[in-house]
Design a protein around this motif. Structure first.
Motif, short mmCIF file in Angstrom:
data_model
loop_
_atom_site.label_atom_id
_atom_site.label_comp_id
_atom_site.label_asym_id
_atom_site.label_seq_id
_atom_site.Cartn_x
_atom_site.Cartn_y
_atom_site.Cartn_z
N GLY A 108 0.81 -1.20 0.00
CA GLY A 108 0.00 0.00 0.00
C GLY A 108 0.85 1.25 0.00
O GLY A 108 1.64 1.48 0.92
N VAL A 109 0.69 2.08 -1.02
CA VAL A 109 1.39 3.36 -1.10
C VAL A 109 0.54 4.42 -0.41
O VAL A 109 -0.63 4.60 -0.74
CB VAL A 109 1.65 3.75 -2.56
CG1 VAL A 109 2.34 5.11 -2.64
CG2 VAL A 109 2.49 2.69 -3.26
N MET A 110 1.13 5.12 0.57
CA MET A 110 0.40 6.10 1.37
C MET A 110 0.49 7.48 0.71
O MET A 110 1.59 8.03 0.54
CB MET A 110 0.97 6.17 2.78
CG MET A 110 0.87 4.85 3.53
SD MET A 110 1.35 5.03 5.29
CE MET A 110 3.10 5.35 5.13
N LEU A 111 -0.67 8.04 0.37
CA LEU A 111 -0.74 9.34 -0.28
C LEU A 111 -1.45 10.34 0.62
O LEU A 111 -2.50 10.05 1.19
CB LEU A 111 -1.49 9.24 -1.62
CG LEU A 111 -0.88 8.30 -2.65
CD1 LEU A 111 -1.77 8.23 -3.88
CD2 LEU A 111 0.52 8.74 -3.04
N SER A 112 -0.88 11.52 0.74
CA SER A 112 -1.48 12.57 1.56
C SER A 112 -2.47 13.39 0.74
O SER A 112 -2.52 13.28 -0.50
CB SER A 112 -0.38 13.50 2.08
OG SER A 112 0.21 14.22 1.01
#
Length: 521
Positions: free
Chosen positions: A178-182
């Motif tokens: 999972g790539v965490m995006l703000s």
């Protein structure tokens, strides 16, 4: 800090504020059977956010907001959820509709989602144990019906640097990460694309890419950023795309290379593509031949070749004015991105020298969800030469820069397979093959394919007492893997080759199969 064009704002807001920019005369969303304007879209987002808030309250674990996953086709809910989740203070986890229950179960467990919203047919495929403890599944029609009667939530006051979404993407090893995006990542990504594509309020995108992909979701956000329109389309054949372009007067069309190949071969009625202003590419490189065919088929449209990675959204684009003379170039950095090419000595590579592409700046994601080891491998301090500083994404991709500053892709460091715009983990395919009980060893490889970019080839050794039956193995894999992960060819071996270190010789098998393909031609 580096300076940006004066036309670009450098202060992101919470993602749900995006619709407050639009409010134009054009419809915001054109769905099958209904057209939603900006006022109505804003109201629906606010009420859906109210429904989400009512379901989970403030169920934070530490400083991490609750997660909500969606597993649905491109209807109203899939389009509204990125902004509704943001307004409710939740983190959105969009799941590719093509995935099957085993992959969905992994994403739900890994993300810790409290809710899964999906189409009833998809939810019906889940088995006992697929939903983690504490996670509920709700059909999207029920959600939308109940949301109509919920109180609307006002615009949020969230920190733009807080977590907004987790996008799952496969790498060369292991299950999807999972790539965490703000909020800032997504806001500035929308702003950047809207700027370099030259989007305006009278633009209309045909959204054919999955909304679980970073660029697929950006088609919504970038057009809404300028007050434009979006027409979501789940297509069955290229002909569906051709008809939709003509029917809706589409101006922006983004596709992966295999679909561009099919559209270039399709019969376009006179005038069907006249509305197109720009064509954009994602998920793999365009070939010289395909560039020529697209420019001939749509002479009035600008063709944008691009390169990106989910960990930093998008890195480069090629000025359409240069694609005729530089059809194989990745171009230069997009707004809000800084691209460095670092050689093996840790220095900025010279003109023509091969090195690793390093992406710096505010589009860089926050790392991999609950995976400190892989985060440390890819997200490292920016090189000293960076104007931005901070954390950078070390892509693992080898590129070179020419004297004019144009970048060219050289090769990929890892063994990840990219087929029809999908990133496929070889290990995930191998694990599924071994889990059938039909094979004892398996190696999945991506080999060149003119239509898919790469096709999945599976090399296997039969398990004791099992026959070498490709049809049975293929049929079994179809129950557990999505269509885009299915092997195009299954190769049987009595003995699997080993490398000097005792591991399965992937490189040797790849060279052997590639040579066989070349001879067959």
């Amino acid at each position: 800090m580096t300076t940006l064009s004066s036309a670009l704002e450098n202060s992101p807001l919470p993602l749900d504020h995006l619709l407050l920019r639009g409010q134009g005369q054009a419809p915001a969303l054109v769905l099958r059977g209904q057209v939603i304007d900006y006022k109505d879209l804003t109201s629906r987002v606010s009420r859906l956010a109210g429904w989400l808030k009512a379901q989970v309250g403030d169920a934070c674990v530490g400083d991490v907001p609750p997660r909500v996953a969606t597993w649905a086709a491109k209807g109203e809910l899939a389009c509204l959820m990125p902004l509704a989740a943001a307004r409710s203070g939740m983190v959105h986890v969009p799941i590719n509709p093509l995935l099957k229950r085993a992959q969905v179960a992994h994403i739900l467990a890994d993300s810790g989602a409290l809710l899964l919203v999906g189409t009833p047919a998809r939810l019906a495929t889940l088995e006992a144990g697929d939903l983690p403890t504490g996670c509920r599944a709700v059909a999207e029609d029920i959600v939308l019906a109940e949301a109509e009667h919920c109180g609307a939530l006002p615009p949020s006051s969230l920190d733009p640097q807080s977590l907004a979404a987790i996008l799952y993407t496969s790498g060369s090893t292991g299950r999807p990460k999972g790539v965490m995006l703000s909020h800032a990542n997504l806001w500035l990504g929308a702003q950047s694309v809207a700027h370099y594509l030259g989007l305006a309020a009278d633009d209309r995108a045909l959204a054919v890419l999955p909304l679980s992909f970073d660029y697929g979701q950006n088609q919504l956000l970038s057009h809404w950023y300028v007050g434009g329109s979006v027409v979501p389309l789940d297509y069955l054949t290229p002909r569906d795309v051709v008809k939709a372009v003509a029917r809706y007067g589409v101006t922006t069309l983004a596709c992966v290379p295999p679909l561009w190949v099919q559209l270039a071969e399709a019969a376009w009625p006179d005038g069907a593509g006249d509305s197109l202003r720009r064509l954009t590419n994602s998920g793999g490189a365009l070939t010289v031949d395909l560039v020529a065919r697209l420019r001939g088929l749509f002479p009035a449209a600008r063709l944008f070749a691009m390169y990106g990675l989910t960990e930093a959204f998008r890195s480069t684009f090629l000025d359409p004015a240069l694609i005729g003379t530089h059809p194989t170039s990745m171009g230069k950095a997009i707004p809000h991105a800084e691209i460095l090419v670092m050689n093996d000595d840790g220095q900025v590579a010279g003109d023509g020298e091969e090195g690793e592409l390093v992406h710096c700046g505010p589009l860089v994601a926050q790392g991999y969800w609950q995976d400190a080891v892989r985060t440390a491998e890819r997200f490292r301090p920016a090189p000293e030469a960076s104007a931005y500083g901070g954390m950078a994404v070390w892509s693992g991709d080898r590129v070179r820069r020419d004297a004019d500053g144009l970048l060219y892709f050289v090769g990929r460091r890892d063994a990840m397979i990219k087929s029809s715009g999908n990133r496929i983990s070889p290990q995930e395919v191998e694990e599924a093959a071994i889990a059938t009980g039909l094979v004892a060893e398996a190696v999945a490889l991506g080999l060149p394919d003119p239509r898919l970019g790469q096709a999945v080839h599976l090399v296997v050794r039969a398990a004791a007492g099992q026959a070498e039956d490709s049809a049975v193995l293929a049929a079994t894999l179809k129950q557990d893997l999505p269509n885009f992960m299915q092997p195009a060819v299954i190769h049987w071996r009595e003995v699997m080759p080993l490398s000097p270190n005792g591991k399965l010789d992937r490189n040797g098998l790849a060279e052997e199969l590639a040579a066989g393909l070349e001879e067959a031609r």
